[in-house]
Design a protein around this motif. Sequence first.
Motif, PDB file in Angstrom:
ATOM      1  N   PHE A   1      -4.173   8.437  -8.727  1.00  0.00           N
ATOM      2  CA  PHE A   1      -4.939   7.520  -7.877  1.00  0.00           C
ATOM      3  C   PHE A   1      -4.697   6.084  -8.360  1.00  0.00           C
ATOM      4  O   PHE A   1      -4.514   5.855  -9.556  1.00  0.00           O
ATOM      5  CB  PHE A   1      -6.443   7.799  -7.969  1.00  0.00           C
ATOM      6  N   SER A   2      -4.769   5.119  -7.434  1.00  0.00           N
ATOM      7  CA  SER A   2      -4.695   3.687  -7.792  1.00  0.00           C
ATOM      8  C   SER A   2      -5.903   2.968  -7.197  1.00  0.00           C
ATOM      9  O   SER A   2      -5.782   2.242  -6.206  1.00  0.00           O
ATOM     10  CB  SER A   2      -3.403   3.067  -7.269  1.00  0.00           C
ATOM     11  N   PRO A   3      -7.093   3.138  -7.780  1.00  0.00           N
ATOM     12  CA  PRO A   3      -8.314   2.635  -7.142  1.00  0.00           C
ATOM     13  C   PRO A   3      -8.602   1.156  -7.362  1.00  0.00           C
ATOM     14  O   PRO A   3      -9.706   0.705  -7.068  1.00  0.00           O
ATOM     15  CB  PRO A   3      -9.421   3.498  -7.794  1.00  0.00           C
TER      16      PRO A   3
ATOM     17  N   ASP B   1      -1.573  -0.127   0.271  1.00  0.00           N
ATOM     18  CA  ASP B   1      -0.348   0.215  -0.444  1.00  0.00           C
ATOM     19  C   ASP B   1       0.536  -1.013  -0.611  1.00  0.00           C
ATOM     20  O   ASP B   1       0.602  -1.881   0.268  1.00  0.00           O
ATOM     21  CB  ASP B   1       0.408   1.315   0.292  1.00  0.00           C
ATOM     22  N   CYS B   2       1.226  -1.081  -1.752  1.00  0.00           N
ATOM     23  CA  CYS B   2       2.033  -2.240  -2.117  1.00  0.00           C
ATOM     24  C   CYS B   2       3.026  -1.805  -3.190  1.00  0.00           C
ATOM     25  O   CYS B   2       3.160  -0.605  -3.466  1.00  0.00           O
ATOM     26  CB  CYS B   2       1.135  -3.361  -2.629  1.00  0.00           C
ATOM     27  N   LEU B   3       3.712  -2.751  -3.805  1.00  0.00           N
ATOM     28  CA  LEU B   3       4.683  -2.401  -4.847  1.00  0.00           C
ATOM     29  C   LEU B   3       4.050  -1.574  -5.962  1.00  0.00           C
ATOM     30  O   LEU B   3       4.634  -0.601  -6.451  1.00  0.00           O
ATOM     31  CB  LEU B   3       5.283  -3.676  -5.464  1.00  0.00           C
TER      32      LEU B   3
ATOM     33  N   LEU C   1       1.215  10.796  -5.548  1.00  0.00           N
ATOM     34  CA  LEU C   1       0.395   9.594  -5.421  1.00  0.00           C
ATOM     35  C   LEU C   1      -0.576   9.752  -4.264  1.00  0.00           C
ATOM     36  O   LEU C   1      -0.175  10.157  -3.163  1.00  0.00           O
ATOM     37  CB  LEU C   1       1.294   8.377  -5.169  1.00  0.00           C
ATOM     38  N   VAL C   2      -1.837   9.423  -4.502  1.00  0.00           N
ATOM     39  CA  VAL C   2      -2.824   9.359  -3.419  1.00  0.00           C
ATOM     40  C   VAL C   2      -2.675   7.994  -2.746  1.00  0.00           C
ATOM     41  O   VAL C   2      -2.730   6.954  -3.413  1.00  0.00           O
ATOM     42  CB  VAL C   2      -4.257   9.538  -3.957  1.00  0.00           C
TER      43      VAL C   2
ATOM     44  N   LEU D   1      -9.328  10.904   0.579  1.00  0.00           N
ATOM     45  CA  LEU D   1      -7.867  10.900   0.499  1.00  0.00           C
ATOM     46  C   LEU D   1      -7.375  11.845  -0.594  1.00  0.00           C
ATOM     47  O   LEU D   1      -6.400  12.581  -0.404  1.00  0.00           O
ATOM     48  CB  LEU D   1      -7.368   9.472   0.228  1.00  0.00           C
ATOM     49  N   GLY D   2      -8.064  11.820  -1.741  1.00  0.00           N
ATOM     50  CA  GLY D   2      -7.659  12.699  -2.832  1.00  0.00           C
ATOM     51  C   GLY D   2      -7.891  14.163  -2.528  1.00  0.00           C
ATOM     52  O   GLY D   2      -7.078  15.031  -2.888  1.00  0.00           O
TER      53      GLY D   2
END
Length: 367
Positions: free
Chosen positions: A294-296, A301-303, A327-328, A179-180
Amino acid sequence: MELSVSPRFGVLLVNLGTPDSPRVPDVRRYLREFLMDKRVIDIPLLSRWLLVNLIIANFRAPKSAKVYQKVWTQEGSPLKYYGFRTQALLQEALGEEYFVRLAMRYQKPSIKSVLKEFEGKHWEKLIIIPLFPQYASATTGSVKEAVMKELSRWQTIPAVEFVQQFYQHPLFIKAFAELGRKHIEAHPYDHYLFTYHGLPERQIRKADKHNYCLTHANTAEIGCCSSLNAKNSVCYRSQCFATTRLLAKALNLPEGSYSTAFQSRLGKAIWIQPYTEDVVKKLAQEGKKSVLAFSPSFVADCLETTIEVGEEYKELFEEYGGEHWQLVESLNDSPTWIELLRQMVLERTTKPKALDLMLQVIAEEKE
């Protein structure tokens, strides 16, 4: 997917949860259930009840409801939508020997209600997958406690195996790297930020039996989390830093071109550091113009991904002089994510089957 044969293995996927709707009463109900969990806010019951019911739920629910309205779709919450997509795709990938269901730790579908679909059937094994890459008492630990509480009421309890964490699984790293890489190929970036959900420092220390965590160097820096060892391998903060190192290696990111930070603080307590908002300001002040985030610690996906990282930190970055923030997206229903789940299930169910071995022993005794 309709199953025409009796499945041998049950697979329960569990994510955190979401309100039934973005309306204030539903958001308030969700917050109360979530924050009253003693593993989430680990203070005495009376203090927790007063804090959650008289302060947080009352004052935060209207604000949170407005934010939920931003991410709500015709299919509902993205967390629930992608959860059911994942359930269906994993069921298809595993086939009829498996029975796959999704539950939420808080709100619907509840762990209790979903496990009723499993009860009374002749399972060879149940595989429980909390959908949190890194282990924390407030997430994976809470799921395990809730599942075991329900299973303890069953007359016949089958073999049960929990997935403890999967941040280090090659397919998890591959899925986020894929994804990145799409964003990296489309645009040049000055810096790469890996931001994770935060925890109060006291929870890290409570889980540490070696008096090791958060005692080395400045806790706002990497410190004791610079590498994994026997003393910190079960530490959430260390697992997050390890995730960053694995992703940076997979993406061939140069040393010094990426940072790790922690978001979503609540209250006045000291949370694990560095704080994402401080890192974002610092990057912009240092002249970084383009950041890929990144949010690993989230698989859907969420808030915390779409709004907090995707919008709020973007605004903060631009306010301090940054120009491009991207954002990834989370794993959501990506094919590699489904393959990761499939492999984690197969790794726990394709060893010599207990039932097959028992039947073999019975057959040998008859000869």
